[in-house]
Design an enzyme around this catalytic site. Structure first.
Site, short mmCIF file in Angstrom:
data_model
loop_
_atom_site.label_atom_id
_atom_site.label_comp_id
_atom_site.label_asym_id
_atom_site.label_seq_id
_atom_site.Cartn_x
_atom_site.Cartn_y
_atom_site.Cartn_z
N GLY A 16 0.82 -1.21 0.00
CA GLY A 16 0.00 0.00 0.00
C GLY A 16 0.85 1.25 0.00
O GLY A 16 0.45 2.30 0.51
N ALA A 23 1.80 3.37 -2.23
CA ALA A 23 1.58 4.48 -3.18
C ALA A 23 0.76 5.62 -2.60
O ALA A 23 0.73 6.71 -3.17
CB ALA A 23 0.92 3.96 -4.45
N GLY A 27 -1.57 7.24 1.19
CA GLY A 27 -2.04 7.12 2.56
C GLY A 27 -1.00 6.70 3.57
O GLY A 27 0.15 7.14 3.54
N ASP A 65 2.42 -1.96 -4.41
CA ASP A 65 1.07 -1.42 -4.58
C ASP A 65 0.57 -1.84 -5.96
O ASP A 65 1.32 -2.48 -6.72
CB ASP A 65 1.06 0.11 -4.44
N ASP A 85 -1.32 -7.02 -7.52
CA ASP A 85 -2.72 -6.95 -7.10
C ASP A 85 -2.96 -7.99 -6.02
O ASP A 85 -3.03 -9.19 -6.30
CB ASP A 85 -3.63 -7.20 -8.30
N LEU A 86 -3.11 -7.55 -4.78
CA LEU A 86 -3.26 -8.46 -3.66
C LEU A 86 -4.66 -9.06 -3.54
O LEU A 86 -4.92 -9.86 -2.64
CB LEU A 86 -2.88 -7.77 -2.36
N GLY A 122 -4.94 -1.83 1.82
CA GLY A 122 -6.32 -2.15 2.18
C GLY A 122 -7.32 -1.33 1.40
O GLY A 122 -6.98 -0.30 0.80
N SER A 138 -7.90 -1.82 12.21
CA SER A 138 -8.66 -0.58 12.29
C SER A 138 -9.52 -0.58 13.54
O SER A 138 -9.92 -1.65 14.03
CB SER A 138 -9.56 -0.43 11.06
N TYR A 187 -16.14 -4.08 5.63
CA TYR A 187 -14.85 -3.53 6.07
C TYR A 187 -14.57 -3.90 7.52
O TYR A 187 -13.48 -4.41 7.85
CB TYR A 187 -14.86 -2.01 5.89
#
Length: 260
Positions: A9, A11, A13, A33, A42-43, A72, A112, A154
């Site tokens: 992730g 790239a 945030g 990413d 691509d995860l 995520g 989260s 989520y």
């Protein structure tokens, strides 16, 4: 000796902030990413997860010191299940062998505070059991009503991730190999993922009613990155299976005296 870390992730945030922070501290960082990264993968797909592991192996020479599984999604879609849970677990399990040669191996993922919110019991159970195909099928049903059941997807993936950490951190594969495995659980963070939700004063107020953050309010990505960086550092020798809430107090307000 320079540490080599992998950040998924990377790239945007929190992932981007983590990569930048580690590089500022002198580490070599392999970012992954779906775009704009050293490893493009691509995860959401098994092939992408396998490609991530093999490319990291090639770029690192077969040895890394830390894994930061940050990638995520927060959409009411099947892809959120595939990336958030299955992609994260595959990243950690796939890269774990590359950690074994490090004198101070570390692994950390992003859960989260949404794990504290309403979730779908069936989806969580399927993810916890490791049945990805059944979990994706359940998510497809939930996603048909994005404003209601879809909103549970989520939170369900993040709850399952927190449980995965708690159940695996003390095992022979992680603690037994000297690898601290932990997670951070952010509150509302100012990232592209939340941009639409906090774009207006009304939106921010409404979101903070659901996710109260009495300490300093909505955070910037670097706040979470700093916590991740410590968990992945040589200084962290004994935290094992902890979910560290970086949430401005949401956990405290919502759960009070409850610990788990």
């Amino acid at each position: 000796m320079t540490r080599t870390s992998v950040v998924t992730g990377a790239a945007s945030g929190i992932g981007k902030a983590t990569k930048q922070l580690l590089e500022q501290r002198g580490e070599r960082v392999i970012g992954a990413d779906i775009r704009d990264a050293e490893v493009v993968a691509d995860l959401s797909e098994p092939a992408g997860r396998a490609a991530l592991v093999e490319e990291v192996r090639r770029l690192s020479g077969g040895s890394i010191d830390a894994v930061y599984a940050v990638a995520g999604l927060s959409t009411a879609t099947v892809a959120t299940v595939a990336v958030n849970f299955s992609g994260t677990v595959a990243t950690l399990e796939g890269l774990r062998p590359l950690l074994l040669g490090s004198p101070a191996p570390r692994a950390v993922l992003v859960s989260s505070m949404a794990a504290l919110m309403p979730s779908d019991e069936e989806l969580v159970a399927l993810l916890t059991a490791g049945d990805e195909q059944a979990a994706l099928a359940r998510a497809e049903i939930l996603a048909k009503e994005p404003a209601t059941t879809g909103r549970l997807i989520y939170a369900s993936t993040k709850l399952a991730l927190s449980r995965w950490v708690r159940r695996h951190a003390s095992t022979s594969q992680w603690a037994g190999e000297g690898i601290p495995l932990n997670a951070v659980a952010p509150g509302v963070i100012s990232t592209p993922m939340t941009a639409d939700l906090i774009a207006t004063d009304e939106g921010r107020v409404g979101l903070l009613k659901a996710v109260p953050m009495p300490l300093n309010g909505i955070a910037e990505p670097v706040v979470v990155a700093q916590a991740l960086a410590w968990l992945g550092s040589v200084e962290n020798t004994h935290l094992c299976g902890q979910i560290v809430y970086v949430d401005g107090g949401s956990d405290v307000v919502l759960r009070g005296d409850s610990v788990w």
